[in-house]
Design a protein around this motif. Structure first.
Motif, PDB file in Angstrom:
ATOM      1  N   LEU A  47       3.741  20.371 -16.859  1.00 21.58           N
ATOM      2  CA  LEU A  47       3.250  19.142 -16.245  1.00 21.58           C
ATOM      3  C   LEU A  47       4.196  18.608 -15.186  1.00 21.58           C
ATOM      4  CD1 LEU A  47       2.135  17.213 -19.466  1.00 21.58           C
ATOM      5  CD2 LEU A  47       0.673  18.537 -17.919  1.00 21.58           C
ATOM      6  N   TYR A  48       3.622  17.934 -14.187  1.00 21.96           N
ATOM      7  CA  TYR A  48       4.394  17.105 -13.264  1.00 21.96           C
ATOM      8  C   TYR A  48       4.653  15.757 -13.928  1.00 21.96           C
ATOM      9  CZ  TYR A  48       3.708  20.128  -9.153  1.00 21.96           C
ATOM     10  OH  TYR A  48       3.735  21.159  -8.253  1.00 21.96           O
ATOM     11  N   ASN A  49       5.762  15.140 -13.575  1.00 21.12           N
ATOM     12  CA  ASN A  49       6.168  13.869 -14.171  1.00 21.12           C
ATOM     13  C   ASN A  49       6.478  12.873 -13.049  1.00 21.12           C
ATOM     14  OD1 ASN A  49       7.244  11.770 -15.656  1.00 21.12           O
ATOM     15  ND2 ASN A  49       9.083  12.874 -16.291  1.00 21.12           N
ATOM     16  N   LEU A  50       5.623  11.862 -12.902  1.00 20.93           N
ATOM     17  CA  LEU A  50       5.757  10.849 -11.858  1.00 20.93           C
ATOM     18  C   LEU A  50       6.121   9.506 -12.483  1.00 20.93           C
ATOM     19  CD1 LEU A  50       5.272   9.784  -8.903  1.00 20.93           C
ATOM     20  CD2 LEU A  50       2.883   9.414  -9.607  1.00 20.93           C
ATOM     21  N   GLY A  90      21.326  -3.965 -18.305  1.00 23.09           N
ATOM     22  CA  GLY A  90      21.325  -5.395 -18.029  1.00 23.09           C
ATOM     23  C   GLY A  90      20.099  -5.877 -17.276  1.00 23.09           C
ATOM     24  N   GLU A  91      19.506  -5.005 -16.474  1.00 26.45           N
ATOM     25  CA  GLU A  91      18.326  -5.350 -15.676  1.00 26.45           C
ATOM     26  C   GLU A  91      17.287  -4.240 -15.857  1.00 26.45           C
ATOM     27  OE1 GLU A  91      17.309  -6.481 -11.015  1.00 26.45           O
ATOM     28  OE2 GLU A  91      19.396  -6.201 -11.656  1.00 26.45           O
ATOM     29  N   PRO A  92      16.734  -4.118 -17.061  1.00 28.30           N
ATOM     30  CA  PRO A  92      15.864  -2.963 -17.374  1.00 28.30           C
ATOM     31  C   PRO A  92      14.659  -2.886 -16.451  1.00 28.30           C
ATOM     32  CG  PRO A  92      15.664  -4.672 -19.051  1.00 28.30           C
ATOM     33  CD  PRO A  92      16.823  -5.042 -18.195  1.00 28.30           C
ATOM     34  N   TRP A  93      14.316  -1.647 -16.114  1.00 27.51           N
ATOM     35  CA  TRP A  93      13.202  -1.485 -15.176  1.00 27.51           C
ATOM     36  C   TRP A  93      11.847  -1.701 -15.844  1.00 27.51           C
ATOM     37  CZ3 TRP A  93      14.426   4.253 -13.562  1.00 27.51           C
ATOM     38  CH2 TRP A  93      14.261   5.120 -14.643  1.00 27.51           C
ATOM     39  N   HIS A  94      10.925  -2.158 -15.032  1.00 24.23           N
ATOM     40  CA  HIS A  94       9.501  -2.199 -15.378  1.00 24.23           C
ATOM     41  C   HIS A  94       8.906  -0.992 -14.672  1.00 24.23           C
ATOM     42  CE1 HIS A  94       5.348  -4.354 -14.852  1.00 24.23           C
ATOM     43  NE2 HIS A  94       5.315  -3.400 -15.747  1.00 24.23           N
ATOM     44  N   ILE A  95       8.481  -0.017 -15.444  1.00 21.53           N
ATOM     45  CA  ILE A  95       8.141   1.283 -14.857  1.00 21.53           C
ATOM     46  C   ILE A  95       6.790   1.761 -15.369  1.00 21.53           C
ATOM     47  CG2 ILE A  95       9.180   2.765 -16.650  1.00 21.53           C
ATOM     48  CD1 ILE A  95      10.532   4.268 -14.193  1.00 21.53           C
ATOM     49  N   ARG A  96       6.089   2.514 -14.513  1.00 25.48           N
ATOM     50  CA  ARG A  96       4.846   3.174 -14.885  1.00 25.48           C
ATOM     51  C   ARG A  96       5.024   4.671 -14.674  1.00 25.48           C
ATOM     52  NH1 ARG A  96       3.510  -0.844 -17.196  1.00 25.48           N
ATOM     53  NH2 ARG A  96       1.924  -2.358 -16.575  1.00 25.48           N
ATOM     54  N   TRP A  97       4.414   5.482 -15.561  1.00 24.86           N
ATOM     55  CA  TRP A  97       4.523   6.923 -15.386  1.00 24.86           C
ATOM     56  C   TRP A  97       3.178   7.598 -15.568  1.00 24.86           C
ATOM     57  CZ3 TRP A  97       6.745   5.055 -20.053  1.00 24.86           C
ATOM     58  CH2 TRP A  97       6.086   5.458 -21.216  1.00 24.86           C
ATOM     59  N   VAL A  98       3.093   8.799 -14.970  1.00 17.39           N
ATOM     60  CA  VAL A  98       1.923   9.656 -15.132  1.00 17.39           C
ATOM     61  C   VAL A  98       2.423  11.085 -15.274  1.00 17.39           C
ATOM     62  CG1 VAL A  98      -0.307  10.388 -14.208  1.00 17.39           C
ATOM     63  CG2 VAL A  98       0.632   8.152 -13.547  1.00 17.39           C
ATOM     64  N   HIS A  99       2.087  11.734 -16.382  1.00 16.41           N
ATOM     65  CA  HIS A  99       2.310  13.171 -16.535  1.00 16.41           C
ATOM     66  C   HIS A  99       0.979  13.846 -16.203  1.00 16.41           C
ATOM     67  CE1 HIS A  99       5.786  12.559 -19.672  1.00 16.41           C
ATOM     68  NE2 HIS A  99       5.970  11.885 -18.545  1.00 16.41           N
ATOM     69  N   PHE A 100       0.979  14.796 -15.292  1.00 10.84           N
ATOM     70  CA  PHE A 100      -0.307  15.329 -14.836  1.00 10.84           C
ATOM     71  C   PHE A 100      -0.234  16.814 -14.518  1.00 10.84           C
ATOM     72  CE2 PHE A 100       1.982  13.803 -11.112  1.00 10.84           C
ATOM     73  CZ  PHE A 100       1.743  14.752 -10.138  1.00 10.84           C
ATOM     74  N   PHE A 101      -1.411  17.425 -14.395  1.00 12.31           N
ATOM     75  CA  PHE A 101      -1.542  18.833 -14.063  1.00 12.31           C
ATOM     76  C   PHE A 101      -2.724  18.973 -13.117  1.00 12.31           C
ATOM     77  CE2 PHE A 101      -4.085  17.868 -17.757  1.00 12.31           C
ATOM     78  CZ  PHE A 101      -5.291  18.519 -17.525  1.00 12.31           C
ATOM     79  N   GLY A 102      -2.988  20.201 -12.658  1.00 11.86           N
ATOM     80  CA  GLY A 102      -4.128  20.397 -11.772  1.00 11.86           C
ATOM     81  C   GLY A 102      -4.108  21.764 -11.118  1.00 11.86           C
TER      82      GLY A 102
END
Length: 284
Positions: A47-50, A90-102
Motif C-alpha cells: 500500500l501507499y501511505n499518505l 508539546g504541539e501534537p499534530w492534527h493529521i489525516r491519513w489514507v492507505h491506498f492501492f490501485g
C-alpha cells in the motif's frame, strides 16, 4: 481523537486508486510509527501511505535527516519503504491519513514515493481538507454503492496534490528518472538483443536492483516490457507494410518467425496475418 476506518475490498478490481484504511489523530502526542523495510504490518508492503497535517506539527526521518512538518504539509510513502514519523509531544499534530492501492499508480503519481518518502507543501489546503473529510464521511457510513464515490474522491485528492504541492525534500536519487530513461532507450531500439544486464547498466544499477525498480515503476517485468515494445513495432509494420511475417519477425528482434507468431497470438488473441487482414479491411 483517534479514528481508524477499514474498508472492504472493492467489487470492481481495477480502480485507478482505492483506499484500504483511512483515519486521523488529534491531541495524541504519543503517535509514533517506525516500520521496517518491506514490513507486512498493515499491508504496507503493498500500500501507499499518505499523511497530511491539518494543525500542530510532527517529524519524519529519512536518510539520516529529520524533517519538521506543520499545517498544510504532508508525506507519501510508496509500498515497502521504511517508515519513521511521529507527532511533536508539546504541539501534537492534527493529521489525516489514507492507505491506498490501485492500478498503475506509479504513472498517476509520476513515481513519487517509490524510492523514498515524498514530502510536500500544499499551496491551497482547504480543498484538500474538504476531500479528506469527504473520504472519512463515506468511510464512516460505507455502503456498497459508495465504492465509486470513494475511488473518485481519492483520485481527485491525489490529482489535486500533484497540481497544488511543492516538494520539501530533495530526492536522494533520480532512480525513477533513470529507470524511465533506460526504458525509453530500450523501446526505441527494441529490435536489438537487449539483456536485463545491459538495460540495468544504462540506469547504473545491478540487474537485481534494476529488475525490482523497473517492476515497481511500470507494473510489469523488463522482459514483458521488451516483448511489448517489439510487438508494438510489429503491429505497425503489419498494418502499414507488405513485409512477410518472417521479415517482420527479424525486423522487430525475434530470431524465429515461429516464436514471433506464438508470442503475437498469445498476446493479441490472433495470428499476425489475421491482424494484418483485420486492419487492411479498415476495421479499426
Amino acid at each position: 481523537m483517534r479514528e481508524h476506518i477499514f474498508l472492504p475490498k472493492p467489487l470492481f478490481p481495477r480502480h485507478v486508486c482505492f483506499p484500504d484504511f483511512i483515519g486521523g489523530y488529534s491531541h495524541f502526542p504519543e503517535h509514533a510509527v517506525s516500520r521496517e523495510y518491506r514490513t507486512k504490518e498493515s499491508r504496507m508492503d503493498r500500500l501507499y501511505n499518505l499523511h497530511i497535517v491539518l494543525d500542530g506539527k510532527g517529524y519524519l526521518e529519512t536518510d539520516g535527516q529529520r524533517y519538521e512538518l506543520t499545517r498544510g504539509q504532508g508525506f507519501l510513502y510508496g509500498p515497502g519503504l521504511r517508515q519513521v514519523y511521529r507527532s511533536d509531544a508539546g504541539e501534537p499534530w492534527h493529521i489525516r491519513w489514507v492507505h491506498f492501492f490501485g492500478e498503475r499508480l506509479e504513472e498517476l503519481l509520476d513515481g513519487k514515493g517509490l524510492d523514498g518518502p515524498w514530502l510536500f507543501a500544499l499551496s491551497d489546503l482547504p480543498p484538500v481538507e474538504a476531500l479528506l473529510d469527504r473520504l472519512l464521511g463515506l468511510g464512516r457510513y460505507y455502503q456498497i454503492d459508495d465504492e465509486y464515490s470513494l475511488a473518485g474522491t481519492l483520485y481527485e485528492l491525489l490529482a489535486r496534490l500533484q497540481e497544488t504541492s511543492s516538494r520539501l525534500n530533495v530526492p536522494a536519487s533520480s532512480a525513477a528518472d533513470r529507470i524511465r530513461t533506460a526504458a525509453n532507450y530500450v523501446r526505441a531500439r527494441s529490435r536489438e538483443p537487449f539483456t536485463i544486464e545491459q538495460a540495468a547498466a544504462l540506469a547504473g544499477y545491478s540487474a537485481h536492483h534494476f529488475s525490482r525498480k523497473f517492476s515497481a515503476t511500470f507494473g510489469k517485468s523488463f522482459p514483458d516490457f521488451l516483448l511489448e515494445s517489439r510487438l508494438i513495432h510489429a503491429k505497425r509494420l503489419l498494418a502499414s507494410t507488405q513485409l512477410s511475417v518472417k521479415q517482420i519477425a527479424l525486423e522487430t528482434g525475434f530470431s524465429q518467425a515461429s516464436y514471433f507468431s506464438s508470442c503475437f497470438r498469445r498476446t493479441e488473441g490472433m495470428t499476425p496475418l489475421q491482424f494484418r487482414n483485420l486492419h487492411l479491411t479498415g476495421a479499426d
